[in-house]
Motif scaffolding. Structure first.
Motif, PDB file in Angstrom:
ATOM      1  N   THR A  46       0.788  -1.231   0.000  1.00  0.00           N
ATOM      2  CA  THR A  46       0.000   0.000   0.000  1.00  0.00           C
ATOM      3  C   THR A  46       0.819   1.278   0.000  1.00  0.00           C
ATOM      4  N   CYS A  47       0.118   2.362  -0.353  1.00  0.00           N
ATOM      5  CA  CYS A  47       0.681   3.716  -0.388  1.00  0.00           C
ATOM      6  C   CYS A  47      -0.197   4.614   0.466  1.00  0.00           C
ATOM      7  N   CYS A  48       0.394   5.656   1.059  1.00  0.00           N
ATOM      8  CA  CYS A  48      -0.410   6.584   1.863  1.00  0.00           C
ATOM      9  C   CYS A  48      -0.106   8.037   1.513  1.00  0.00           C
ATOM     10  N   ILE A  49       0.502   8.261   0.339  1.00  0.00           N
ATOM     11  CA  ILE A  49       0.841   9.630  -0.051  1.00  0.00           C
ATOM     12  C   ILE A  49      -0.406  10.485  -0.185  1.00  0.00           C
ATOM     13  N   ARG A  50      -1.460   9.911  -0.790  1.00  0.00           N
ATOM     14  CA  ARG A  50      -2.709  10.646  -0.966  1.00  0.00           C
ATOM     15  C   ARG A  50      -3.882   9.794  -0.498  1.00  0.00           C
ATOM     16  N   ALA A  51      -4.971  10.489  -0.142  1.00  0.00           N
ATOM     17  CA  ALA A  51      -6.149   9.803   0.376  1.00  0.00           C
ATOM     18  C   ALA A  51      -6.751   8.868  -0.658  1.00  0.00           C
ATOM     19  N   PRO A  83       0.138   0.702   6.722  1.00  0.00           N
ATOM     20  CA  PRO A  83       0.208   0.202   8.099  1.00  0.00           C
ATOM     21  C   PRO A  83       1.255   0.915   8.947  1.00  0.00           C
ATOM     22  N   GLN A  84       2.243   1.533   8.289  1.00  0.00           N
ATOM     23  CA  GLN A  84       3.324   2.181   9.027  1.00  0.00           C
ATOM     24  C   GLN A  84       2.865   3.458   9.713  1.00  0.00           C
ATOM     25  N   GLN A  85       1.715   4.018   9.285  1.00  0.00           N
ATOM     26  CA  GLN A  85       1.183   5.210   9.937  1.00  0.00           C
ATOM     27  C   GLN A  85       0.694   4.868  11.341  1.00  0.00           C
ATOM     28  N   THR A 152      17.278  -0.075  -5.902  1.00  0.00           N
ATOM     29  CA  THR A 152      17.228   0.899  -4.808  1.00  0.00           C
ATOM     30  C   THR A 152      18.642   1.251  -4.358  1.00  0.00           C
ATOM     31  N   ILE A 153      18.929   2.554  -4.215  1.00  0.00           N
ATOM     32  CA  ILE A 153      20.231   2.973  -3.692  1.00  0.00           C
ATOM     33  C   ILE A 153      20.111   3.616  -2.313  1.00  0.00           C
ATOM     34  N   THR A 154      18.928   4.157  -1.988  1.00  0.00           N
ATOM     35  CA  THR A 154      18.705   4.688  -0.642  1.00  0.00           C
ATOM     36  C   THR A 154      17.324   4.274  -0.157  1.00  0.00           C
ATOM     37  N   HIS A 155      17.217   4.085   1.143  1.00  0.00           N
ATOM     38  CA  HIS A 155      15.936   3.832   1.783  1.00  0.00           C
ATOM     39  C   HIS A 155      15.627   5.009   2.702  1.00  0.00           C
ATOM     40  N   GLY A 156      14.351   5.385   2.776  1.00  0.00           N
ATOM     41  CA  GLY A 156      13.954   6.440   3.702  1.00  0.00           C
ATOM     42  C   GLY A 156      14.212   7.830   3.169  1.00  0.00           C
ATOM     43  N   CYS A 157      13.930   8.806   4.011  1.00  0.00           N
ATOM     44  CA  CYS A 157      14.041  10.212   3.600  1.00  0.00           C
ATOM     45  C   CYS A 157      14.262  11.099   4.829  1.00  0.00           C
ATOM     46  N   VAL A 166       6.153  10.521   3.790  1.00  0.00           N
ATOM     47  CA  VAL A 166       7.161   9.494   3.523  1.00  0.00           C
ATOM     48  C   VAL A 166       8.182   9.320   4.655  1.00  0.00           C
ATOM     49  N   PRO A 167       8.795  10.397   5.195  1.00  0.00           N
ATOM     50  CA  PRO A 167       9.795  10.167   6.256  1.00  0.00           C
ATOM     51  C   PRO A 167       9.233   9.456   7.481  1.00  0.00           C
ATOM     52  N   TYR A 168       7.926   9.604   7.713  1.00  0.00           N
ATOM     53  CA  TYR A 168       7.311   8.994   8.883  1.00  0.00           C
ATOM     54  C   TYR A 168       7.019   7.511   8.664  1.00  0.00           C
ATOM     55  N   VAL A 169       6.869   7.090   7.399  1.00  0.00           N
ATOM     56  CA  VAL A 169       6.537   5.693   7.134  1.00  0.00           C
ATOM     57  C   VAL A 169       7.703   4.906   6.529  1.00  0.00           C
ATOM     58  N   ARG A 170       8.692   5.607   5.980  1.00  0.00           N
ATOM     59  CA  ARG A 170       9.852   4.937   5.396  1.00  0.00           C
ATOM     60  C   ARG A 170      11.095   5.057   6.273  1.00  0.00           C
TER      61      ARG A 170
END
Length: 440
Positions: A46-51, A83-85, A152-157, A166-170
């Motif tokens: 899943t994605c949570c960027i937008r509703a 789910p990470q939220q 992938t070269i980086t994970h998170g933000c 994104v920084p809160y879930v990644r």
């Protein structure tokens, strides 16, 4: 043999995560299927960027209820950013009690363990890690057939833009070791992939967490020498960390494509400051000037948001003026939607929906006009096209991508698939370029 379906919502990072999830499932003996009626496991990444993305997940889960009733042994899972939220895992359990496993972005590698636990105990699994584990290397990936692969070269933000979840879930940014990236690319070359797309929430800040200095420009120099790979692309870039040295490096390297996707988000310095983007309008325009100084034929694309809290008519005019000045080849445009847990969600001066709708329509109309004009400028040029296969536009037609990441359609034999063809552009369309194959 058991079967699985993975339904992916969101960005390329989620798509690549799904490849890894599929790889683990296939290593466990599952095979892919498209039939939810017979699938032994259905997993929603899943994605949570937008509703809208969350609403699609809720809708899909609702449709699975009857499937679960008719096939109680089917395992239903939800993973990824939603789910990470905070509190979302418990909410999913309450709304959809027939879901068997819920986990987040930080423990993807535990999927096989969760399945074994569910089969042995017949109890649901809900495990959300608040902090990411160390980067797991060597996980299998079931990639789609084709010429292009994500790495992938980086994970998170670490950017914490005020509108972004994104920084809160990644999690915080973590860079992969260059040797691990090179090893993965060599394996992909051996599997027949020709083009690599480097992924990260902000690829330009690669290596900032290393004790021994290595920046993104340095990484590109290393990757440019990977045997068997013909093209390298990357996304997403952040204007704050995109500097002149990186542009000069890209100009010198043979495999790194001349396509710059550089999200500006707004043309108003006042709004950019409220967004916490770390640059202003003038900085962005100087960056574009440098790109075109070193790489005159560069393709430049962007992301633009309208309706950020406090955006007035003057701010929107500044965005429209920037589009006219830069003349992007294309742009991904979207309307701001408040995401709970982000600073922007609590800001006053939320822009009314009717104003957002009018602004996005005006912006799209302007961008489409410019995109068509930019494509018309390609007419008569010769383009190097990596041929991906037969086009669905018409019989006897092939399609591929130019180095500038534009789709090119031309007549040719399908045996050219997987090779690089030289094509003269004969006609421009809004979504693609039409060309004529140059005989070798």
């Amino acid at each position: 043999m058991k079967s699985y379906i993975i339904k992916t919502f969101g960005c390329q990072m989620n798509e690549h995560d799904s490849e890894i999830l599929a790889g683990m499932l296939e290593a466990k003996g599952y095979r892919p299927t498209e039939d939810t009626g017979t699938a032994d496991l259905v997993l929603l990444n899943t994605c949570c960027i937008r509703a809208t993305a969350e609403n699609k997940v809720f809708s899909y889960l609702g449709r699975l209820k009857s499937r679960k009733r008719s096939n109680p042994a089917m395992i239903i899972g939800v993973c990824g950013c939603m789910p990470q939220q905070e509190g979302m895992g418990a909410r999913l359990r309450q709304l959809f009690p027939y879901v068997d496993m819920i986990f987040g972005t930080h423990n993807v590698q535990q999927l096989p363990i969760f399945i074994d636990r569910i089969l042995a105990e017949r109890k649901p699994v809900l495990e959300i890690l608040t902090e990411p584990d160390e980067i797991m290397e060597g996980l299998p990936a079931a990639r789609k057939e084709g010429l292009r692969a994500w790495v992938t070269i980086t994970h998170g933000c670490d950017n914490y833009c005020t509108y972004c979840i994104v920084p809160y879930v990644r999690g915080r940014e973590r860079s992969r070791e260059p040797d691990d990236i090179i090893k993965e690319m060599l394996g992909l070359a051996g599997d027949g992939f020709k083009e690599i797309v480097l992924l990260g929430q902000n690829v330009n800040s690669y290596g900032k967490d290393f004790k021994k200095p290595l920046d993104f420009a340095g990484l590109l120099k290393k990757l440019d020498g990977v045997s068997g790979i013909e093209r390298i692309r990357y996304m997403t870039s952040h204007p704050r960390d995109f500097n002149e040295e990186l542009i000069r490096t890209i100009a010198r390297l043979g495999k790194v494509c001349e396509h710059f996707h550089l999200p500006v988000q707004s043309g108003s310095s006042r709004i950019l400051e409220k967004m916490h983007r770390g640059y202003n309008r003038e900085h962005y325009l100087r960056l574009v000037e440098k790109i075109r100084q070193y790489i005159p034929a560069a393709t430049i694309t962007t992301d633009i948001m309208v309706g950020f809290p406090g955006e007035d008519d003057g701010d929107f005019r500044a965005t429209m003026d920037l589009i006219r000045e830069v003349r992007f080849d294309s742009s991904y445009t979207f309307v701001y939607n408040a995401r709970p847990g982000t600073p922007a969600a609590g800001m006053t001066e939320q822009v009314p929906d009717e104003i957002k709708k009018q602004r996005i329509q005006d912006l799209i109309k302007l961008q489409n006009t410019i995109s068509m004009e930019k494509n018309e400028e390609e007419e008569g040029s010769q383009q190097e096209v990596l041929v991906e296969g037969e086009s669905n536009i018409g019989p006897g037609l092939l399609y591929g991508k130019s180095r500038g990441n534009k789709t090119v359609v031309f007549a040719g034999d399908k045996t050219l698939t997987g090779s690089t063809a030289h094509v003269t552009i004969t006609r421009a369309h809004l979504a693609y370029l039409e060309g004529l194959l140059i005989k070798q």
